[in-house]
Each structure stands twice: as structure tokens, then as C-alpha cells.
Design an enzyme around this catalytic site. Structure first.
Site, short mmCIF file in Angstrom:
data_model
loop_
_atom_site.label_atom_id
_atom_site.label_comp_id
_atom_site.label_asym_id
_atom_site.label_seq_id
_atom_site.Cartn_x
_atom_site.Cartn_y
_atom_site.Cartn_z
N LYS A 1 0.82 -1.22 0.00
CA LYS A 1 0.00 0.00 0.00
C LYS A 1 0.85 1.26 0.00
O LYS A 1 0.45 2.28 -0.58
CB LYS A 1 -0.97 -0.01 1.19
CG LYS A 1 -2.07 -1.04 1.02
CD LYS A 1 -3.28 -0.73 1.86
CE LYS A 1 -4.41 -1.70 1.53
NZ LYS A 1 -5.44 -1.77 2.54
N LYS B 1 -5.26 -10.46 -6.18
CA LYS B 1 -6.45 -10.87 -5.42
C LYS B 1 -7.65 -9.99 -5.78
O LYS B 1 -7.48 -8.83 -6.18
CB LYS B 1 -6.17 -10.85 -3.91
CG LYS B 1 -6.07 -9.49 -3.30
CD LYS B 1 -6.05 -9.55 -1.77
CE LYS B 1 -6.07 -8.10 -1.29
NZ LYS B 1 -5.92 -7.87 0.09
N LYS C 1 -11.46 -4.54 -3.44
CA LYS C 1 -12.33 -3.39 -3.69
C LYS C 1 -11.54 -2.21 -4.24
O LYS C 1 -12.12 -1.26 -4.77
CB LYS C 1 -13.12 -2.99 -2.45
CG LYS C 1 -12.35 -2.86 -1.17
CD LYS C 1 -13.31 -2.79 0.03
CE LYS C 1 -12.66 -3.35 1.28
NZ LYS C 1 -13.60 -3.77 2.29
#
Ligand code: TYM
Length: 330
Positions: free
Chosen positions: A110, A193, A196
Site C-alpha cells: 500500500k 487478489k 475493492k
């Protein structure tokens, strides 16, 4: 057994969340004392639009209720309403080591190349997650595989805290990763993966998607030209095909082997419509229930308020013991 788990209230619930975590949550309510929460404090580690965070916390809570979380049997709440999470996280921040956090793959993913510009909260995210589960002395934490590393860190923090302060306060929480759907992958890329945050909505099935959209997303899902083999192991190296078989088996509560046996020798032209029908049969009732709850925002808000009150009561003794262990005057 005490079960604790959380989900960030950002975006929509998708099939990865459902098969990797929520389906287990719903099943575990019958057997254990369960606490499930919206991790709204965790959501602050990335930029948020305040009005959207508040709305999506209620929306995600409604989605969990629609998916089968029963607020009478389970304690459902949002993290921010139970200040003990933040307090314990601060205390555990004295125990967690920089080196441990630096190794977290979610932090590396991230933050990317811009570590200096990432929020401090994104770095200490797993410490708050450790507090979430240790606060309730959770024995089992049902999560997808991507969260396993954070729970191993929670175990390390618990062990070091107990040792450093000479207490037996925190039992070690056990990650409970779904065997059938540990990691549901993107429909567009079998190496990523389902998430969202993927910019392409075609990469995931959202729980609010219409029947037609679900069918369309599976129809357009990336696959290969080979027919299905007669053994699941033979799908090694065919990530997209393997993912679709995994989704089928998790939805149907069948082994992946029995699924490939049924479709052996057939192409995806036959498999994909069957998969779409199965997904619609599971997701449409949840979507319809969620739609019915649109006018019941007060009910959802009340369920969260009640849950927070019950969680605060359970959290208080552990927080007090942690404060006493470290010598805070209370
Ligand atoms: P979050 O909000 O990203 O996801 C919620 C749950 O869904 C699982 N999941 C998946 N499982 C299988 N395949 C996928 N593609 C997939 N995508 C998501 C996640 O593993 C998770 O179980 N940090 C957590 C929230 C959290 C938490 C906690 C969890 C905060 N505190 C304490 C457990 C205990 C998160 O961001 O999950």
C-alpha cells in the site's frame, strides 16, 4: 472459543470478502461467542471523504446483516465507538517493533515507493489490528489469507507483552483461514487478489451486482482455451481457471475435485454459465435483503449502538489489566 473479526467499511462487499470471511462469520455464530466490527479507524489510514465514511459504515453494517450476521447472537459494532481499541493500540505500540512492521507485505504494497508520504497510521495499522483481537482475548479470527501475516504479528505482540511485563494477559489468537476460499483472485488477472481497490469493476463480483451483471462478469472473466481437466491438481499454472473452479466449489460447498470431475473435458463456455447461476443463487437473496434494508437505517444504527455497548463491557477488564501491567495509574 471467542471469535473476533473486522472489515474495513470502504467500497462494497465483494465475493472475496464473502467467501474468504463473511460466510465463515455467519456459520460461526451458531457455535461461538462472536464479535464482528466495521474497522472505521483502519479506514482512516488512507484518504477518506468524511461523509462517505459515515455512510459506508452504515451501508457495510447493513450488508453484513443482509448476509446473515444476527445482531442478537453476535456483537456487531463499529470500532470507533469502542475507545478501548485505540487505547490498547497505543499501549501495544510500545511493544511492537519497527522491524516487525517494516516486514508487513500490506504496508509494502500500500505504501509502494512513496513510504515517506504514507500516513503513520498505515504503518502502525497492524498494531491497531492486534489491539482489536487481543482486547477481547479472541481465540479464533476468521480472515482471508491476506490477513494472516497481521495475525501472526498480533501473536508476536501478545507474546512479547506477556513476557516483558510478566503477565499472562493475552492468549494467542488463532487465524482461521477458510480452506475452500483462502484467496479469491481477480476475474481479470489470476495473479492479483479480488479487491475493492482494483480500478476495474469487472475484476470483482460485488454483492450488490444485478443478476445480469454477475453473468456478464463471469462471461468476460479471463480464462484460457483449454478444456477443464479431470483433476484439480492439473490446473496448476492455469491461475484464472483454477480461481473459477475455486469460486464454484466454495459457493457450492463442494470439493474442487468434484467440480472438475463434473466438468472434465468441457470448455468455459459450459462452465461459466453454471458458475454464474450458482453465484446468483447465493448472492441475489443477500442483495435483495440489503435493498429491503434501505429504509431501515435507524434499525442498523441501533444495532451498531447496542453492539458497541456490549463490546465496551467486554473490553473494559482487558484494557484495565493492560494498563495495570504497564504501570499506568488508573
Ligand atoms: P478487509 O476489509 O480488506 O477484508 C475483510 C475480510 O475479507 C477478506 N478478503 C478476502 N478473502 C479471500 N479472498 C479475497 N480476495 C479477499 N479480499 C478480502 C480479508 O482477508 C478479511 O478477512 N485489516 C482487515 C480488517 C481488520 C481485521 C481486524 C480483521 C481490522 N482489524 C481484526 C481481523 C481482525 C482488512 O482490511 O480486511
Amino acid at each position: 472459543m471467542r471469535v473476533v473479526s473486522g472489515i474495513q467499511p470502504t467500497g462494497n462487499l465483494h465475493l472475496g470478502n464473502y467467501l474468504g470471511a463473511i460466510k465463515q462469520w455467519v456459520a460461526m455464530q451458531d457455535q461461538c461467542e462472536c464479535l464482528f466490527f466495521l474497522a472505521d479507524l483502519h479506514a482512516l489510514t488512507q484518504p477518506v471523504v468524511p461523509a462517505e465514511l459515515a455512510a459506508s459504515t452504515i451501508e457495510m453494517a447493513a450488508a453484513l446483516l443482509a448476509a446473515g450476521i444476527d445482531p442478537k447472537r453476535s456483537i456487531l459494532f463499529n470500532q470507533a465507538r469502542v475507545p478501548a481499541h485505540s487505547e490498547l493500540a497505543w499501549i501495544l505500540g510500545g511493544t511492537a517493533r519497527m522491524g516487525w512492521l517494516n516486514r508487513m507485505t500490506q504496508w509494502k504494497d500500500k505504501a509502494g515507493k512513496n513510504r515517506e508520504g504514507a500516513s503513520v497510521g498505515l504503518f502502525t495499522y497492524p498494531v491497531l489490528q492486534a489491539a482489536d483481537v487481543l482486547l477481547y482475548k479472541a481465540s479464533h479470527v476468521p480472515v482471508g489469507e491476506d490477513q494472516k501475516q497481521h495475525l501472526e504479528l498480533a501473536r508476536d505482540i501478545a507474546t512479547k507483552f506477556n513476557t516483558d511485563y510478566g503477565v499472562e494477559l493475552f492468549p494467542l489468537p488463532e487465524p482461521f483461514v477458510s480452506k475452500s476460499a483462502p484467496r479469491i483472485m481477480s476475474l481479470r488477472d489470476g495473479g492479483a487478489k479480488m479487491s475493492k481497490s482494483d480500478p476495474s469493476d469487472m475484476s470483482r463480483i460485488n454483492l450488490i451486482d444485478s443478476d445480469e451483471l454477475i453473468a456478464q462478469k463471469f462471461r468476460k472473466a479471463k480464462t484460457d482455451a483449454e478444456p477443464l481437466p479431470d483433476s484439480f491438481d492439473a490446473l496448476e499454472g492455469r491461475a484464472e481457471a483454477r480461481n473459477l473452479v475455486t469460486i464454484f466449489s466454495a459457493l457450492a460447498d463442494r470439493t474442487p475435485q468434484s467440480v472438475v470431475e463434473e466438468f472434465a473435458g468441457k470448455g468455459f463456455g459450459a462452465f461459466k454459465p453454471a458458475l454464474a447461476d450458482l453465484a446468483v443463487a447465493t448472492l441475489a437473496p443477500i442483495r435483495d435483503q440489503l435493498a429491503r434494508m434501505h429504509n431501515e437505517r435507524a434499525y442498523v444504527a441501533q444495532a451498531l449502538a447496542d453492539g458497541a455497548e456490549r463490546a465496551r463491557i467486554l473490553a473494559a477488564p482487558t484494557l484495565l489489566a493492560a494498563k495495570q501491567a504497564v504501570g499506568l495509574q488508573v
